[in-house]
Design an enzyme around this catalytic site. Structure first.
Site, mmCIF file in Angstrom:
data_model
loop_
_atom_site.group_PDB
_atom_site.id
_atom_site.type_symbol
_atom_site.label_atom_id
_atom_site.label_comp_id
_atom_site.label_asym_id
_atom_site.label_seq_id
_atom_site.Cartn_x
_atom_site.Cartn_y
_atom_site.Cartn_z
ATOM 1 N N LYS B 207 4.886 -30.666 -5.600
ATOM 2 C CA LYS B 207 4.990 -29.727 -4.482
ATOM 3 C C LYS B 207 5.850 -30.319 -3.376
ATOM 4 O O LYS B 207 5.538 -31.391 -2.846
ATOM 5 C CB LYS B 207 3.610 -29.419 -3.893
ATOM 6 C CG LYS B 207 3.673 -28.315 -2.830
ATOM 7 C CD LYS B 207 2.376 -28.153 -2.082
ATOM 8 C CE LYS B 207 2.335 -28.966 -0.802
ATOM 9 N NZ LYS B 207 3.189 -28.467 0.287
ATOM 10 N N GLU B 281 2.993 -43.774 -0.660
ATOM 11 C CA GLU B 281 4.057 -44.293 0.198
ATOM 12 C C GLU B 281 3.862 -43.613 1.539
ATOM 13 O O GLU B 281 4.103 -42.414 1.659
ATOM 14 C CB GLU B 281 5.417 -43.985 -0.434
ATOM 15 C CG GLU B 281 6.503 -44.948 -0.008
ATOM 16 C CD GLU B 281 7.272 -44.441 1.176
ATOM 17 O OE1 GLU B 281 6.776 -44.636 2.306
ATOM 18 O OE2 GLU B 281 8.341 -43.851 0.983
ATOM 19 N N CYS B 315 10.177 -42.950 7.138
ATOM 20 C CA CYS B 315 8.973 -43.782 7.145
ATOM 21 C C CYS B 315 9.324 -45.246 7.389
ATOM 22 O O CYS B 315 8.543 -45.983 7.969
ATOM 23 C CB CYS B 315 8.207 -43.613 5.848
ATOM 24 S SG CYS B 315 9.264 -43.655 4.409
ATOM 25 N N GLU B 412 3.085 -44.429 14.736
ATOM 26 C CA GLU B 412 4.316 -43.910 14.171
ATOM 27 C C GLU B 412 4.684 -42.605 14.871
ATOM 28 O O GLU B 412 3.928 -41.632 14.815
ATOM 29 C CB GLU B 412 4.138 -43.671 12.669
ATOM 30 C CG GLU B 412 5.421 -43.242 11.994
ATOM 31 C CD GLU B 412 5.264 -43.081 10.484
ATOM 32 O OE1 GLU B 412 4.218 -42.578 10.050
ATOM 33 O OE2 GLU B 412 6.194 -43.443 9.762
#
Lengths: 312, 502
Positions: B207, B281, B315, B412
């Site tokens: 997806k 990840e 990331c 983040e």
């Protein structure tokens, strides 16, 4: 190298800092992906014409050849909107012929490669004598070569002193200091040599990549290293030094990429022939061809553009 | 370096004149240079299940918009549990009857074909990706699409050499793999996930992110053209809840997820106690460490590439700059000069360096962090730049005076925001770089080789770049430490995560 020289060697390199070759190549690759269209392209092409030092540096140069170069420099094209180039660049023996062809006080300046160009391997007094003679014959600008042997031997004071002596011999003439990047080899050396030169010359003088007489001449990489040195020196001292890449720039597309580097490194104040030049000859006709293409939408055959020089 | 700075200060004071400034004005404006390739959009895209495009059982669709114009691009099928079931059934059938039985050499041929077809349509895919995600065309054209093709080529090469993946052992496919990918590199993440999985003989239910499903369903067109057997790859579009269904489905022998650490934790909880294999990840807060002997101009370039590439929505973005105190002031000044020449605007323009943020929500989240940074006392700096009136744009942003305890240094942000922290010694740099729950990537900038080796050994990060940043290669494994996840993607190590040793 004695202890004093070795210390000055380390001090200079520590002061100006290192350059990473991979990083430079990566940076300049981005300039080549800039897409210049329409008005921006035309502006760049016209500006590049005004920055050309139209050059002939051959053993077979004659007053006749120089006269035809000067005519081309004044009227590069039949198109009246195309400006004259910045200067013609000739050997000292041809300065008088160039002055005769251009007349006194011409808009097109006369640059001459003095100081035992291209090697510089003559006694200093000979080199200085050559500079004085060229200036006396009517040269507006002197393109000198640095003493690469002294630089590579770490004798920086000698390099700087010789440049200072040439500055004095120039009088009012503008000085361009040729580093001959292919003989300095590394970007670290090019950056260090740029600083030696800039600390000695006057605001409005230039540093220049190369003579055009060795295998490797101006590239976007060494142009970038020198532009960054000029930027750092300017921000540090307020003294604005000009830049002249020479040799190997043959196409309008290359010239535009060099100008993009100027715009994005030094900004608008360097987008003028008072601070940026191209040492080139075949570049000019390609610029004219591209300008004509922008005007008419079609590429013209090369024989529609008058030839004046084929070297560099 | 210290001498250069002190010299400047002296001159300025003596003459009492303002410090010299560079002018980055409008003397030579670049004209608009939009990429004109046709992205070949359809008004509506269905689910790709069992080699065919099928309507969702619910009959519902959702819109995907262009973040640079806020206009609707196309609508996409909203998949529910029944659709996910159908996809898993198709994948299991294909894996057992066709794909798992095919020789590696034959599977490789399909991967080569997919890679070549993607190259053939590279410009179309680049434009589609830029319209869906907002990232500049120069990135999709020069990075996302070529790198996606490179991953298919690389794994095509492995398909007939799988006996060398684990020397001395035999490898076998796991079965059916469920995968959910993020919106920051929609096509590239798809390639990272699909290529190793199918090269190894697995079949896939995947997806794409809710915001960016376009290139995934376009890639399904390529699978069709390549004649990939039905059911080998099934592409399901829908919201986050559909992703949950894919992750939790009992047929999945393995799940692979790339996305935020928070969602990763939810997924891990949901599959706890099952025998599913996992790779995750997740997020990062990478430190880019600049020492006083670094090549400063190239380091500036690397910092810019590290945090403003893809608007910082990466990331492994170098979102923390750790700079050695002796050069900090000089380095930040150079960085600011460089940022003044970054071009923010229409992502489809070939001269745009920084494009649009992926969504209104993401933009709001980044702006929220800016407010937090200012409130916590850090100093915010943005270059003067004109942002388009419509679309989700954000100027590149620096925070100076940041310390380890600031939230902008710990969390983040996933946007074009750089937190600048200073350090004095090598040990301090290592300690600060590692003082984060994350550990995906790091960068070291120094002229000293021995220091690079020491840093690489001591930084707790899956990848440490030296005098460069954001370099990727299909042959190089990528993945994290600590809360940045586990498992590797790319290289031999990445393939090991898609097989069982028998």
């Amino acid at each position: 190298m004695n202890a004093g020289q070795s210390a000055s060697f380390r001090r200079l390199f520590d002061e100006v800092g290192p350059v990473d070759c991979v990083g430079v190549e990566e940076r300049v690759a981005k300039y080549t992906t800039r897409s210049l269209k329409k008005a921006a392209k035309l502006w760049g092409l016209r500006t590049a014409v005004t920055m050309v030092d139209l050059t002939t540096l051959e053993g077979k140069d004659t007053p006749g050849k120089v006269a035809s170069l000067c005519a081309k420099a004044r009227h590069p094209s039949d198109d009246p909107t195309v400006p004259p180039v910045a200067a013609v660049c000739v050997y000292p023996a041809m300065v008088r012929a160039a002055r005769r062809a251009l007349g006194p006080g011409a808009a097109v300046r006369i640059a001459s490669v003095a100081t035992a160009f291209p090697s510089g391997q003559a006694p200093l007094r000979t080199r200085l004598g050559e500079v004085r003679a060229a200036v006396a014959d009517g040269a507006d600008e002197i393109d000198m070569v640095i003493n690469r042997g002294a630089f590579l031997a770490g004798e920086f004071a000698e390099v700087a002193d010789e440049i200072a002596a040439v500055v004095a011999a120039c009088g009012d003439a503008t000085l361009k200091v040729i580093l001959e990047v292919s003989e300095l080899e590394t970007f670290d050396n090019i950056r260090a040599a740029s600083f030696i030169a800039m600390r000695t010359i006057r605001g409005g003088d230039f540093i220049k990549t190369s003579t055009g007489k060795t295998s490797l001449n101006a590239t976007l990489g060494n142009n970038q290293v020198m532009l960054e040195a000029i930027r750092d020196f300017y921000l540090e001292t307020g003294t604005a030094i000009g830049m002249k890449p020479a040799g190997g720039i043959r196409t309008a597309k290359q010239a535009l990429q060099f100008l993009v580097a100027v715009k994005e490194t030094l900004g608008d104040a360097w987008l003028t022939n008072a601070r940026y030049r191209f040492g080139a000859s075949s570049l000019l006709n390609d610029l004219l061809r591209q300008i004509e293409k922008e005007r008419t939408g079609a590429y013209q055959a090369p024989y529609y553009f008058s030839e004046a020089a084929e070297s560099y | 370096m210290a001498t250069l700075v002190s010299k400047r200060k002296k001159t300025t004071r003596r003459h009492g004149r303002p410090a010299p400034q560079l002018i980055f004005g409008d003397l030579w404006e670049y004209d608009p240079a939009p990429e004109t390739a046709d992205p070949k959009l359809k008004p509506r895209y269905d689910l790709f299940i069992n080699g065919r495009f099928v309507t969702p059982k619910s009959g519902k669709y959702f819109d995907s918009i262009n973040p640079a114009t806020e206009q609707k691009l196309a609508e996409f099928a909203l998949a529910g549990a029944a659709d996910v079931d159908a996809a898993y059934r198709a994948a299991r059938r294909a894996q057992r009857n066709v794909w798992g039985k095919l020789s590696g050499r034959e599977r490789g041929k399909y991967l080569f074909r997919i890679a070549r077809l993607l190259q053939d349509r590279a410009r179309e895919f680049a434009v589609a990706e830029t319209m869906d995600n907002g990232k500049p065309i120069k990135e999709t054209r020069d990075f996302d699409v070529p790198m996606a093709a490179a991953h298919f080529f690389y794994h095509a090469g492995w398909a007939d050499k799988l006996e060398y993946v684990a020397p001395g052992r035999k490898v076998a496919p796991l079965g059916v793999v469920g995968q959910v990918i993020p919106w920051n590199f929609p096509l590239l993440m798809l390639a990272w996930k699909i290529a190793p999985a199918i090269a190894m003989g697995n079949c896939v239910v995947i997806k794409p992110a809710t915001n960016t499903p376009l290139t995934a369903v376009k890639l399904a067109e390529i699978f069709e053209d390549a004649g990939l057997p039905p059911g080998v790859v099934n592409i399901i579009t829908g919201p986050g809840s559909t992703g949950g269904l894919i992750m939790a489905h009992p047929t999945a022998a393995k799940i692979a997820f790339t996305g935020s650490t928070d969602v990763g934790k939810i997924i891990m909880r949901s599959v706890a106690g099952t025998d599913k294999k996992m790779t995750m990840e997740l997020g990062g807060k990478a430190a880019n460490i600049v020492f006083d002997d670094a090549p400063l101009d190239q380091a500036v370039e690397g910092i810019v590439n590290g945090i403003f590439f893809n608007q910082g929505q990466v990331c492994c973005a170098g979102s923390r700059l750790l700079v050695h105190e002796p050069v900090a002031a000089r380095f930040v000044a150079k960085l600011k000069t460089r940022l003044r020449t970054l071009r923010v605007g229409n992502p489809l323009d070939k001269n745009t360096d920084v494009g649009a943020i992926v969504s209104r929500d993401q933009l709001a989240s980044i702006q929220h962090y800016l407010a937090i940074g200012v409130k916590e006392g850090a100093e915010l700096w943005q270059p003067p730049c004109r942002l388009p009136a419509k679309g989700f744009f954000m100027p590149p942003t620096l925070f100076t005076g940041v310390t380890q305890s600031h939230r902008i240094a710990r969390e983040e942000i996933f946007g074009p925001v750089l937190a600048i922290i200073t350090f004095r010694t090598v040990d301090e740099a290592i300690e600060k770089a590692n003082n984060t729950p994350y550990g995906l990537s790091a960068g070291v900038w120094t002229d000293k080789g021995s220091r690079i080796l020491k840093m690489a050994a001591e930084l707790k990060a899956g990848v440490v770049w030296a005098n460069t940043f954001n370099k990727f290669d299909p042959a190089s494994p990528f993945g994290g430490y600590k809360e940045s996840g586990f498992g590797r993607e790319g290289g031999r190590q990445g393939l090991l995560d898609y097989c069982q040793l028998v």
